[in-house]
Design an enzyme around this catalytic site. Structure first.
Site, PDB file in Angstrom:
ATOM      1  N   ASN A 164       0.851  -1.187   0.000  1.00  0.00           N
ATOM      2  CA  ASN A 164       0.000   0.000   0.000  1.00  0.00           C
ATOM      3  C   ASN A 164       0.883   1.231   0.000  1.00  0.00           C
ATOM      4  O   ASN A 164       1.679   1.431   0.922  1.00  0.00           O
ATOM      5  CB  ASN A 164      -0.895   0.023   1.250  1.00  0.00           C
ATOM      6  CG  ASN A 164      -1.965   1.087   1.155  1.00  0.00           C
ATOM      7  OD1 ASN A 164      -2.874   0.980   0.334  1.00  0.00           O
ATOM      8  ND2 ASN A 164      -1.859   2.127   1.956  1.00  0.00           N
ATOM      9  N   GLU A 165       0.764   2.019  -1.057  1.00  0.00           N
ATOM     10  CA  GLU A 165       1.456   3.312  -1.132  1.00  0.00           C
ATOM     11  C   GLU A 165       2.929   3.199  -0.736  1.00  0.00           C
ATOM     12  O   GLU A 165       3.370   3.779   0.266  1.00  0.00           O
ATOM     13  CB  GLU A 165       0.742   4.353  -0.274  1.00  0.00           C
ATOM     14  CG  GLU A 165      -0.660   4.648  -0.785  1.00  0.00           C
ATOM     15  CD  GLU A 165      -1.348   5.778  -0.018  1.00  0.00           C
ATOM     16  OE1 GLU A 165      -0.963   6.056   1.127  1.00  0.00           O
ATOM     17  OE2 GLU A 165      -2.284   6.374  -0.579  1.00  0.00           O
TER      18      GLU A 165
ATOM     19  N   GLU B 177      -8.059   4.946  -4.754  1.00  0.00           N
ATOM     20  CA  GLU B 177      -8.623   5.530  -3.528  1.00  0.00           C
ATOM     21  C   GLU B 177      -8.890   7.006  -3.753  1.00  0.00           C
ATOM     22  O   GLU B 177      -8.056   7.708  -4.348  1.00  0.00           O
ATOM     23  CB  GLU B 177      -7.622   5.470  -2.368  1.00  0.00           C
ATOM     24  CG  GLU B 177      -7.290   4.113  -1.831  1.00  0.00           C
ATOM     25  CD  GLU B 177      -6.281   4.230  -0.669  1.00  0.00           C
ATOM     26  OE1 GLU B 177      -6.186   5.293  -0.034  1.00  0.00           O
ATOM     27  OE2 GLU B 177      -5.574   3.246  -0.433  1.00  0.00           O
TER      28      GLU B 177
ATOM     29  N   TRP C 203      -6.587  13.379   8.227  1.00  0.00           N
ATOM     30  CA  TRP C 203      -5.169  13.611   8.519  1.00  0.00           C
ATOM     31  C   TRP C 203      -4.693  15.005   8.123  1.00  0.00           C
ATOM     32  O   TRP C 203      -3.502  15.279   8.188  1.00  0.00           O
ATOM     33  CB  TRP C 203      -4.316  12.534   7.846  1.00  0.00           C
ATOM     34  CG  TRP C 203      -4.746  12.169   6.447  1.00  0.00           C
ATOM     35  CD1 TRP C 203      -5.581  11.142   6.107  1.00  0.00           C
ATOM     36  CD2 TRP C 203      -4.413  12.836   5.226  1.00  0.00           C
ATOM     37  NE1 TRP C 203      -5.774  11.115   4.739  1.00  0.00           N
ATOM     38  CE2 TRP C 203      -5.066  12.140   4.170  1.00  0.00           C
ATOM     39  CE3 TRP C 203      -3.619  13.937   4.910  1.00  0.00           C
ATOM     40  CZ2 TRP C 203      -4.962  12.531   2.828  1.00  0.00           C
ATOM     41  CZ3 TRP C 203      -3.516  14.322   3.573  1.00  0.00           C
ATOM     42  CH2 TRP C 203      -4.181  13.617   2.555  1.00  0.00           C
TER      43      TRP C 203
ATOM     44  N   GLU D 116      -8.150   5.925  11.916  1.00  0.00           N
ATOM     45  CA  GLU D 116      -8.855   6.525  10.787  1.00  0.00           C
ATOM     46  C   GLU D 116     -10.368   6.567  10.977  1.00  0.00           C
ATOM     47  O   GLU D 116     -11.119   6.627  10.009  1.00  0.00           O
ATOM     48  CB  GLU D 116      -8.473   5.797   9.491  1.00  0.00           C
ATOM     49  CG  GLU D 116      -6.980   5.918   9.239  1.00  0.00           C
ATOM     50  CD  GLU D 116      -6.523   5.444   7.869  1.00  0.00           C
ATOM     51  OE1 GLU D 116      -5.799   6.190   7.194  1.00  0.00           O
ATOM     52  OE2 GLU D 116      -6.869   4.316   7.504  1.00  0.00           O
ATOM     53  N   LYS D 117     -10.802   6.557  12.243  1.00  0.00           N
ATOM     54  CA  LYS D 117     -12.254   6.474  12.477  1.00  0.00           C
ATOM     55  C   LYS D 117     -12.994   7.748  12.078  1.00  0.00           C
ATOM     56  O   LYS D 117     -14.207   7.720  11.899  1.00  0.00           O
ATOM     57  CB  LYS D 117     -12.553   6.091  13.915  1.00  0.00           C
ATOM     58  CG  LYS D 117     -11.956   6.990  14.963  1.00  0.00           C
ATOM     59  CD  LYS D 117     -12.238   6.422  16.346  1.00  0.00           C
ATOM     60  CE  LYS D 117     -11.390   7.074  17.415  1.00  0.00           C
ATOM     61  NZ  LYS D 117      -9.951   6.758  17.282  1.00  0.00           N
ATOM     62  N   PHE D 118     -12.268   8.861  11.932  1.00  0.00           N
ATOM     63  CA  PHE D 118     -12.953  10.089  11.512  1.00  0.00           C
ATOM     64  C   PHE D 118     -12.839  10.318  10.001  1.00  0.00           C
ATOM     65  O   PHE D 118     -13.120  11.399   9.511  1.00  0.00           O
ATOM     66  CB  PHE D 118     -12.423  11.292  12.299  1.00  0.00           C
ATOM     67  CG  PHE D 118     -12.662  11.148  13.776  1.00  0.00           C
ATOM     68  CD1 PHE D 118     -13.950  10.947  14.263  1.00  0.00           C
ATOM     69  CD2 PHE D 118     -11.603  11.166  14.673  1.00  0.00           C
ATOM     70  CE1 PHE D 118     -14.178  10.775  15.618  1.00  0.00           C
ATOM     71  CE2 PHE D 118     -11.824  10.997  16.031  1.00  0.00           C
ATOM     72  CZ  PHE D 118     -13.114  10.797  16.507  1.00  0.00           C
ATOM     73  N   HIS D 119     -12.365   9.312   9.293  1.00  0.00           N
ATOM     74  CA  HIS D 119     -12.259   9.396   7.830  1.00  0.00           C
ATOM     75  C   HIS D 119     -13.615   9.051   7.227  1.00  0.00           C
ATOM     76  O   HIS D 119     -14.293   8.135   7.691  1.00  0.00           O
ATOM     77  CB  HIS D 119     -11.196   8.401   7.360  1.00  0.00           C
ATOM     78  CG  HIS D 119     -10.671   8.650   5.989  1.00  0.00           C
ATOM     79  ND1 HIS D 119     -11.425   8.442   4.847  1.00  0.00           N
ATOM     80  CD2 HIS D 119      -9.459   9.098   5.563  1.00  0.00           C
ATOM     81  CE1 HIS D 119     -10.680   8.734   3.790  1.00  0.00           C
ATOM     82  NE2 HIS D 119      -9.490   9.146   4.184  1.00  0.00           N
TER      83      HIS D 119
END
Ligand code: GLA
Length: 657
Positions: free
Chosen positions: A152-153, A310, A318, A358-361
């Protein structure tokens, strides 16, 4: 190779990263039903599931994943199967603590994040080969798996490692490149500050220092870093190919937003170019940066369709302030990627996480669930993409190219340049924005690439230019091409050595000028030019030698001397711009017209206009209705017919065929 995927899907791919390992079975079952409701046909699985897939060294547990893949397959949803190597499990870091990367300041990164292994570590590479092989063998015959998603990336958030394994690998890499120490000493200008090496083991990685470190050493370390990650990728790719020769292999690039990987070297190694793109939320015209990223992705794919792997339905988590998308923005963003050659609209991620970093993504299925505007938008977008199936596989043609070179990017932004305001992306973005607003579709090119397909080539910041690239640009102009070069280009060669003679050594001939002295401007200072525009950042004493002045500096250290020149050479023309002009559009319009670049005229400058195959995408980023007289045809998105002029509502999109 994208074709093989979209053909199997019967249209554009729609979906995203799916992390079922974070959810109980009942939720997983609901996921599949909701995916069907949204029109999802492809999900990326297993990208961060190493600890579940191999809970102890060599002990693979694939049963849970089998169940999920079978369930998706039964629902007609295909799988882009990840190799989970971007986040080694804790047992691995405990067994091999020396594989944890060391940053430039000498700090060893701990567990608890991701990308926590040195790319040069033999133990890490062996472990990645192990899990990739196990996955390939286990899933080789599964009909749901249409694509491999390696890692990934690569190179993010930081590609470099300064550990002992990296030192050894860097020495080996240098030996392979230079063969002997004399060649290295010469390339590195090692007589400066007494750096002449007498033994390979004297060479170190360019760690943090109290002064500037040898720029040639740093540049080679940047190349080495990109190559080390690429070797990690090809190791896995070859394992996957051996088991599943007909399943394409990709890894998700961040084409415009990852400085550390030289993607011109990477692109030929993937079967399909895929890209992750996230808006800079607070930038009001961030759709232009999106377009740049999409154009760069298409260019890396050699013009072929690529995959948007993505992006986000709404806010990321972030950035300093994570702004939600405005009404219609999700649709505009998604369709802009398709307009610029993507055969997919995929997101990070399917369902918003309840825990973790990442829960606020944002996600396709937000914390608010299906009774939300976002979910309704996601369902509607899925339906719209089905209407766009005819564009799949088609290409975007560009008559303008912008030079983009990671090596030059790295070199320019090393220490001790004439001004801290000399920034690669700043100049590229400025020129790209002007071209975008002029409705000129742009490809990106390496300076040594074949340029013959383009009427105009723009080099906004080509600080490092090797001899091959410089000759290429010159030949391009002589044989009828039009070239526009911005300041501080053609200064050094691939070893960070100034080309002999006056600046810009690599471009003196093609531009028909030399530069006697640089005069960087103070922070915020501007100087007036003869045509009433203003220049910032840079001024310099240009001495024409064949070129003719087009605009002079009217003030500042170079008053009375050229700020913009034009040089007719052979059958072509080379322009030079010696400052950061505030009004770039008239200048570019002149270069575009001289070069005969075809583009629509008279459109509002916030209307995005892109032709893909036989479809023209019209994306209205403004808040007033726009009427354009051309093209005529049917809007694939809503079936409306536009025999004469086309009306695009504020914030709206049309795809006219
Ligand atoms: C990247 C990563 C994803 C996720 C998103 C969040 O692109 O590939 O795993 O972290 O960012 O924006």
């Amino acid at each position: 190779m994208v074709d093989s995927i979209s053909t199997r899907l019967g249209g554009l791919a729609y979906g995203g990263d799916y992390n079922p390992e974070q959810w109980p079975r009942q939720v997983q079952e609901e996921d599949v039903a909701l995916m069907r409701a949204a029109g999802v046909n492809l999900v990326s699985l297993g990208v961060f599931a190493w600890a579940r897939l191999e809970p102890a060294p060599g002990r693979y547990e694939f049963g849970w994943l089998d169940e999920i893949i079978d369930r998706l397959h039964a629902a007609g949803i295909a799988v882009d199967l990840g190799t989970p190597t971007a986040a080694p499990p804790p047992w691995f870091s405990r067994a091999y603590p020396h594989t944890l990367p060391v940053n430039r300041e000498g700090v060893r990164i701990g567990v608890g994040g991701r990308q926590n292994a040195c790319p040069s570590s033999p133990e890490y590479r062996a472990a990645t080969a192990g899990i990739a092989r196990a996955l390939a063998e286990h899933y080789r015959d599964h009909p749901a798996v249409v694509l491999w998603h390696v890692h990934n990336e690569y190179g993010a958030p930081l590609g470099e490692c300064y550990c002992e394994a990296s030192v050894a690998a860097f020495r080996a890499w240098l030996r392979a490149i230079y063969g002997d120490l004399d060649a290295l000493n010469e390339a590195w200008g090692a007589d400066f500050w007494s750096q002449r090496y007498g033994d390979w083991d004297e060479i170190d990685v360019p760690r943090a220092n109290h002064t500037a470190v040898n720029p040639a050493q740093r540049l080679d370390f940047a190349r080495f870093t990109s190559d080390e990650h690429l070797a990690c990728f090809t190791l896995q790719r070859d394992i996957l190919r051996a088991s599943t020769p007909h399943t394409p292999v990709t890894t998700n690039f961040m084409t415009a937003n990852c400085k550390s990987m030289d993607l011109w070297r990477w692109a030929p190694e993937v079967d399909v170019v895929s890209n992750d793109h996230y808006l800079t939320a607070e930038r009001p015209d961030n759709h232009i940066e999106l377009a740049l990223s999409a154009d760069l992705s298409r260019s890396l794919a050699g013009g072929a369709p690529w995959l948007l792997m993505e992006h986000s339905t709404g806010a990321v988590n972030w950035q300093p302030r994570n702004l939600a998308k405005r009404p219609g923005e999700l649709r505009r963003n998604s369709l802009a990627h398709v307009a610029r050659g993507s055969d997919s609209v995929l997101f990070f991620q399917w369902r918003a996480s309840r825990y973790g970093a990442e829960k606020f993504h944002s996600a396709m299925l937000p914390q608010a669930g299906t009774d939300s505007q976002l979910w309704r938008d996601v369902v509607e977008l899925g339906a719209q993409l089905r209407e766009l199936a005819p564009v799949r596989g088609s290409r975007v043609a560009a008559e303008v190219a912008v030079v983009w070179d990671w090596e030059s990017f790295w070199a320019l932004e090393l220490e001790w340049r004439p001004s801290v305001d000399l920034r690669f992306r700043e100049r590229v973005d400025a020129y790209y924005e002007a071209l975008w607003r002029e409705h000129a579709t742009v490809d990106f090119v390496h300076p040594a690439a074949d340029l013959s397909a383009y009427r105009l080539v723009v080099a906004p910041s080509a600080y490092l230019l090797g001899e091959v690239a410089a000759k290429n640009l010159c030949r391009y102009v002589e044989s009828g091409g039009h070239l526009l070069v911005s300041y501080f280009s053609g200064i050094v060669d691939e070893h960070e050595t100034v080309h002999p003679g006056a600046y810009p050594g690599a471009l003196r001939e093609v531009l028909g000028l030399s530069i006697e002295e640089f005069h960087p401007l103070r922070e915020g200072e501007t100087v007036e030019l003869g045509d009433g525009s203003r220049g910032a950042v840079w001024s310099e004493r240009v001495r024409p030698a064949g070129a003719v002045p087009v605009v002079d500096f009217a003030a500042g250290p170079d008053a009375g001397h050229p700020a913009v020149t034009r040089h007719d050479l052979g059958r072509g023309t080379a322009w030079y711009v010696a400052t950061a002009v505030d009004r770039l559009r008239p200048l570019l319009a002149r270069a575009l017209d001289t070069a005969g670049v075809r583009r629509p005229h008279g459109l509002p400058d916030d209307l995005e206009y892109v032709r893909r195959g036989d479809v023209v995408f019209l994306i209205n980023h403004g808040d007033t209705e726009v009427v354009v007289s051309e093209p005529s045809g049917t809007d694939l998105l809503d079936g409306s017919v536009w025999p004469g002029a086309v009306t695009i509502p504020p914030g709206g999109v049309r795809a006219i065929r």
